[in-house]
Motif scaffolding. Structure first.
Motif, PDB file in Angstrom:
ATOM      1  N   ILE A 116     -35.044 -27.501 -36.787  1.00  0.00           N
ATOM      2  CA  ILE A 116     -34.699 -26.082 -36.675  1.00  0.00           C
ATOM      3  C   ILE A 116     -34.813 -25.420 -38.048  1.00  0.00           C
ATOM      4  CG2 ILE A 116     -32.882 -24.440 -36.067  1.00  0.00           C
ATOM      5  CD1 ILE A 116     -31.756 -26.608 -34.188  1.00  0.00           C
ATOM      6  N   THR A 117     -34.244 -26.068 -39.057  1.00  0.00           N
ATOM      7  CA  THR A 117     -34.292 -25.525 -40.413  1.00  0.00           C
ATOM      8  C   THR A 117     -35.715 -25.475 -40.931  1.00  0.00           C
ATOM      9  OG1 THR A 117     -32.100 -26.485 -40.809  1.00  0.00           O
ATOM     10  CG2 THR A 117     -33.328 -25.740 -42.729  1.00  0.00           C
ATOM     11  N   LYS A 118     -36.504 -26.489 -40.638  1.00  0.00           N
ATOM     12  CA  LYS A 118     -37.902 -26.507 -41.083  1.00  0.00           C
ATOM     13  C   LYS A 118     -38.680 -25.336 -40.508  1.00  0.00           C
ATOM     14  CE  LYS A 118     -38.268 -31.535 -41.662  1.00  0.00           C
ATOM     15  NZ  LYS A 118     -38.875 -32.776 -41.121  1.00  0.00           N
ATOM     16  N   ARG A 119     -38.473 -25.040 -39.224  1.00  0.00           N
ATOM     17  CA  ARG A 119     -39.185 -23.922 -38.603  1.00  0.00           C
ATOM     18  C   ARG A 119     -38.769 -22.596 -39.232  1.00  0.00           C
ATOM     19  NH1 ARG A 119     -38.318 -27.086 -33.849  1.00  0.00           N
ATOM     20  NH2 ARG A 119     -36.531 -25.811 -33.237  1.00  0.00           N
ATOM     21  N   ALA A 120     -37.484 -22.452 -39.525  1.00  0.00           N
ATOM     22  CA  ALA A 120     -37.005 -21.232 -40.178  1.00  0.00           C
ATOM     23  C   ALA A 120     -37.604 -21.102 -41.580  1.00  0.00           C
ATOM     24  CB  ALA A 120     -35.485 -21.240 -40.247  1.00  0.00           C
ATOM     25  N   PRO A 143     -46.920 -34.756 -58.124  1.00  0.00           N
ATOM     26  CA  PRO A 143     -47.546 -34.136 -59.304  1.00  0.00           C
ATOM     27  C   PRO A 143     -46.958 -32.753 -59.588  1.00  0.00           C
ATOM     28  CG  PRO A 143     -49.212 -35.022 -57.806  1.00  0.00           C
ATOM     29  CD  PRO A 143     -47.907 -35.075 -57.070  1.00  0.00           C
ATOM     30  N   LYS A 144     -46.935 -32.400 -60.842  1.00  0.00           N
ATOM     31  CA  LYS A 144     -46.467 -31.082 -61.259  1.00  0.00           C
ATOM     32  C   LYS A 144     -47.259 -29.998 -60.538  1.00  0.00           C
ATOM     33  CE  LYS A 144     -47.711 -29.664 -65.354  1.00  0.00           C
ATOM     34  NZ  LYS A 144     -47.797 -29.488 -66.831  1.00  0.00           N
ATOM     35  N   GLY A 145     -46.551 -28.989 -60.049  1.00  0.00           N
ATOM     36  CA  GLY A 145     -47.191 -27.882 -59.365  1.00  0.00           C
ATOM     37  C   GLY A 145     -47.434 -28.110 -57.892  1.00  0.00           C
ATOM     38  N   GLN A 146     -47.202 -29.334 -57.415  1.00  0.00           N
ATOM     39  CA  GLN A 146     -47.425 -29.649 -56.001  1.00  0.00           C
ATOM     40  C   GLN A 146     -46.126 -29.932 -55.245  1.00  0.00           C
ATOM     41  OE1 GLN A 146     -50.603 -32.491 -55.273  1.00  0.00           O
ATOM     42  NE2 GLN A 146     -51.668 -31.865 -57.141  1.00  0.00           N
ATOM     43  N   ARG A 147     -45.010 -29.696 -55.910  1.00  0.00           N
ATOM     44  CA  ARG A 147     -43.724 -29.939 -55.257  1.00  0.00           C
ATOM     45  C   ARG A 147     -43.357 -28.752 -54.374  1.00  0.00           C
ATOM     46  NH1 ARG A 147     -42.711 -31.683 -61.051  1.00  0.00           N
ATOM     47  NH2 ARG A 147     -42.562 -33.956 -60.990  1.00  0.00           N
ATOM     48  N   PRO A 148     -42.931 -28.998 -53.146  1.00  0.00           N
ATOM     49  CA  PRO A 148     -42.576 -27.883 -52.259  1.00  0.00           C
ATOM     50  C   PRO A 148     -41.291 -27.205 -52.716  1.00  0.00           C
ATOM     51  CG  PRO A 148     -41.976 -29.972 -51.246  1.00  0.00           C
ATOM     52  CD  PRO A 148     -42.749 -30.306 -52.502  1.00  0.00           C
ATOM     53  N   LEU A 149     -41.164 -25.921 -52.397  1.00  0.00           N
ATOM     54  CA  LEU A 149     -39.942 -25.204 -52.735  1.00  0.00           C
ATOM     55  C   LEU A 149     -38.761 -25.789 -51.980  1.00  0.00           C
ATOM     56  CD1 LEU A 149     -38.166 -22.929 -53.827  1.00  0.00           C
ATOM     57  CD2 LEU A 149     -39.133 -21.430 -52.056  1.00  0.00           C
ATOM     58  N   ARG A 150     -38.914 -25.995 -50.681  1.00  0.00           N
ATOM     59  CA  ARG A 150     -37.806 -26.484 -49.861  1.00  0.00           C
ATOM     60  C   ARG A 150     -38.179 -27.784 -49.158  1.00  0.00           C
ATOM     61  NH1 ARG A 150     -37.224 -20.795 -49.258  1.00  0.00           N
ATOM     62  NH2 ARG A 150     -35.067 -20.104 -49.658  1.00  0.00           N
ATOM     63  N   THR A 151     -37.252 -28.730 -49.184  1.00  0.00           N
ATOM     64  CA  THR A 151     -37.404 -29.981 -48.448  1.00  0.00           C
ATOM     65  C   THR A 151     -36.146 -30.196 -47.617  1.00  0.00           C
ATOM     66  OG1 THR A 151     -38.783 -30.964 -50.181  1.00  0.00           O
ATOM     67  CG2 THR A 151     -37.752 -32.465 -48.598  1.00  0.00           C
ATOM     68  N   VAL A 152     -36.313 -30.300 -46.322  1.00  0.00           N
ATOM     69  CA  VAL A 152     -35.185 -30.528 -45.414  1.00  0.00           C
ATOM     70  C   VAL A 152     -34.981 -32.029 -45.249  1.00  0.00           C
ATOM     71  CG1 VAL A 152     -34.281 -30.169 -43.091  1.00  0.00           C
ATOM     72  CG2 VAL A 152     -35.665 -28.384 -44.188  1.00  0.00           C
ATOM     73  N   VAL A 153     -33.741 -32.482 -45.425  1.00  0.00           N
ATOM     74  CA  VAL A 153     -33.393 -33.881 -45.164  1.00  0.00           C
ATOM     75  C   VAL A 153     -32.242 -33.861 -44.171  1.00  0.00           C
ATOM     76  CG1 VAL A 153     -32.737 -36.097 -46.150  1.00  0.00           C
ATOM     77  CG2 VAL A 153     -34.050 -34.470 -47.532  1.00  0.00           C
ATOM     78  N   ASP A 154     -32.599 -33.911 -42.908  1.00  0.00           N
ATOM     79  CA  ASP A 154     -31.612 -33.729 -41.842  1.00  0.00           C
ATOM     80  C   ASP A 154     -32.158 -34.321 -40.549  1.00  0.00           C
ATOM     81  OD1 ASP A 154     -29.840 -32.904 -39.924  1.00  0.00           O
ATOM     82  OD2 ASP A 154     -30.019 -30.756 -40.338  1.00  0.00           O
ATOM     83  N   PRO A 155     -31.774 -35.558 -40.226  1.00  0.00           N
ATOM     84  CA  PRO A 155     -32.297 -36.190 -39.009  1.00  0.00           C
ATOM     85  C   PRO A 155     -31.724 -35.620 -37.720  1.00  0.00           C
ATOM     86  CG  PRO A 155     -30.654 -37.596 -40.034  1.00  0.00           C
ATOM     87  CD  PRO A 155     -30.872 -36.450 -40.975  1.00  0.00           C
ATOM     88  N   SER A 156     -30.726 -34.762 -37.817  1.00  0.00           N
ATOM     89  CA  SER A 156     -30.077 -34.231 -36.619  1.00  0.00           C
ATOM     90  C   SER A 156     -30.671 -32.894 -36.176  1.00  0.00           C
ATOM     91  CB  SER A 156     -28.566 -34.077 -36.865  1.00  0.00           C
ATOM     92  OG  SER A 156     -27.977 -35.313 -37.219  1.00  0.00           O
ATOM     93  N   THR A 157     -30.562 -31.899 -37.024  1.00  0.00           N
ATOM     94  CA  THR A 157     -31.032 -30.556 -36.661  1.00  0.00           C
ATOM     95  C   THR A 157     -32.071 -30.037 -37.650  1.00  0.00           C
ATOM     96  OG1 THR A 157     -29.172 -29.569 -37.891  1.00  0.00           O
ATOM     97  CG2 THR A 157     -28.846 -29.992 -35.543  1.00  0.00           C
ATOM     98  N   GLY A 158     -32.681 -30.928 -38.375  1.00  0.00           N
ATOM     99  CA  GLY A 158     -33.595 -30.533 -39.433  1.00  0.00           C
ATOM    100  C   GLY A 158     -34.818 -29.767 -38.969  1.00  0.00           C
ATOM    101  N   ALA A 207     -41.263 -19.981 -41.367  1.00  0.00           N
ATOM    102  CA  ALA A 207     -41.397 -18.564 -41.036  1.00  0.00           C
ATOM    103  C   ALA A 207     -41.117 -17.681 -42.247  1.00  0.00           C
ATOM    104  CB  ALA A 207     -40.466 -18.207 -39.877  1.00  0.00           C
ATOM    105  N   VAL A 208     -40.070 -18.010 -42.980  1.00  0.00           N
ATOM    106  CA  VAL A 208     -39.720 -17.233 -44.175  1.00  0.00           C
ATOM    107  C   VAL A 208     -40.804 -17.382 -45.238  1.00  0.00           C
ATOM    108  CG1 VAL A 208     -38.101 -17.061 -46.089  1.00  0.00           C
ATOM    109  CG2 VAL A 208     -37.238 -17.279 -43.762  1.00  0.00           C
ATOM    110  N   LYS A 209     -41.326 -18.592 -45.405  1.00  0.00           N
ATOM    111  CA  LYS A 209     -42.372 -18.827 -46.409  1.00  0.00           C
ATOM    112  C   LYS A 209     -43.578 -17.928 -46.167  1.00  0.00           C
ATOM    113  CE  LYS A 209     -45.402 -22.462 -48.247  1.00  0.00           C
ATOM    114  NZ  LYS A 209     -45.807 -23.889 -48.120  1.00  0.00           N
TER     115      LYS A 209
END
Length: 287
Positions: free
Chosen positions: A261-265, A244-259, A268-270
């Motif tokens: 790590i990126t999600k945690r970063a 739905p409009k307004g409910q989309r996340p700013l960042r979505t990680v698509v990474d089955p290898s090291t994702g 924290a920034v969010k």
């Protein structure tokens, strides 16, 4: 689900090709862009043009007139644009010092200026209808500037900066900005990596000359053990479209290898980003 008018860049291969086919299969009207559809990309263009709901446009993303002509074509046919997927990009590998100013300019022209050019053209229509979605395909290197991918990472940092600020600026107007951060995937882009033009600096880096081989070996092992599927990116584009409009996340990680790590970063920034907006009196934009 209402049918949307969707513009996707870089559809001659990889994520763009898969995304165009996947989105069109859902009944959305897809305008798929690529360069040189009468020449080197003729086969790809002809194949996509045979797919129901896809129209192929010949667009050079670094050419202002070419991009505007494409947008004018879409508006003339559809009256508006609902979704923009800035997928096209180029990569660069090697010691950062080997990149000349012209090399850096070329990287930013495609990875930053071109998406901005398209966003500027699409936003008036999205704002007018108080609804729209822009998806910018970034990279895990848009969060971590890794050695030997410095210039590429810098361009993705810039794209993420544009996207992050716009996400909060435009959400009150009904327009969503979303970033997809892919990890390493076996696509044609990984086979077309550029290098810096200044080869004279190589001798000065002999002490770490073996490190890039370790990076490539690690990526190769990921491909063998995890077997990342580029279709996952196309599926995530569809997921963002369906939210739905307004409910989309700013960042979505698509990474089955090291994702993870990126999600945690990202998380924290969010959290700290919210504190920044509050500190400067913009907490209302967090709602």
């Amino acid at each position: 689900m209402s049918k949307k008018v969707v513009l996707i860049t870089g559809t001659n291969s990889g994520f763009g090709w898969l995304t165009a086919n996947t989105v069109a299969a859902l009944g959305h009207k897809v305008y798929a862009t690529m360069r040189d559809i009468q020449g080197k990309n003729a086969d790809q263009a002809n194949a996509l043009a045979q797919v129901e709901n896809i129209t192929v446009l010949d667009v050079s993303l670094t050419d202002e007139a070419s991009v505007k002509n494409a947008m004018d074509t879409i508006i003339a046919a559809e009256g508006t644009i609902d979704i923009l997927v800035n997928n096209a990009g180029v990569s660069m590998f090697g010691v950062a010092e080997s990149a000349t100013p012209a090399d850096v300019q070329r990287m930013f022209d495609v990875n930053v200026i071109a998406p901005w050019r398209l966003m500027k053209l699409a936003l008036p229509f999205m704002r007018k209808q108080s609804e729209g979605l822009i998806i910018n395909v970034s990279s895990g290197w848009g969060r971590f500037a890794a050695p030997f991918t410095v210039v590429y990472g810098a361009s993705k940092f810039a794209l993420e900066g544009l996207s992050e600020g716009l996400h909060y600026e435009l959400r009150p107007l009904g327009v969503d900005i979303a970033i997809i951060q892919p990890g390493a995937f076996p696509t044609e882009m990984s086979q077309k990596i550029q290098t810096g033009s200044d080869t004279s600096v190589a001798e000065g880096y002999e002490v770490i000359a073996g490190v890039p081989n370790k990076l490539f070996a690690a990526i190769g092992q990921m491909f063998e053990t995890v077997k990342p599927d580029p279709q996952d990116i196309a599926d995530e584009v569809v997921n963002l479209i369906n939210l739905p409009k307004g409910q989309r996340p700013l960042r979505t990680v698509v990474d089955p290898s090291t994702g993870e790590i990126t999600k945690r970063a990202n998380e924290a920034v969010k959290n700290e980003y919210a504190n920044v907006l509050k500190a400067f009196g913009m907490q209302d934009l967090l709602v």
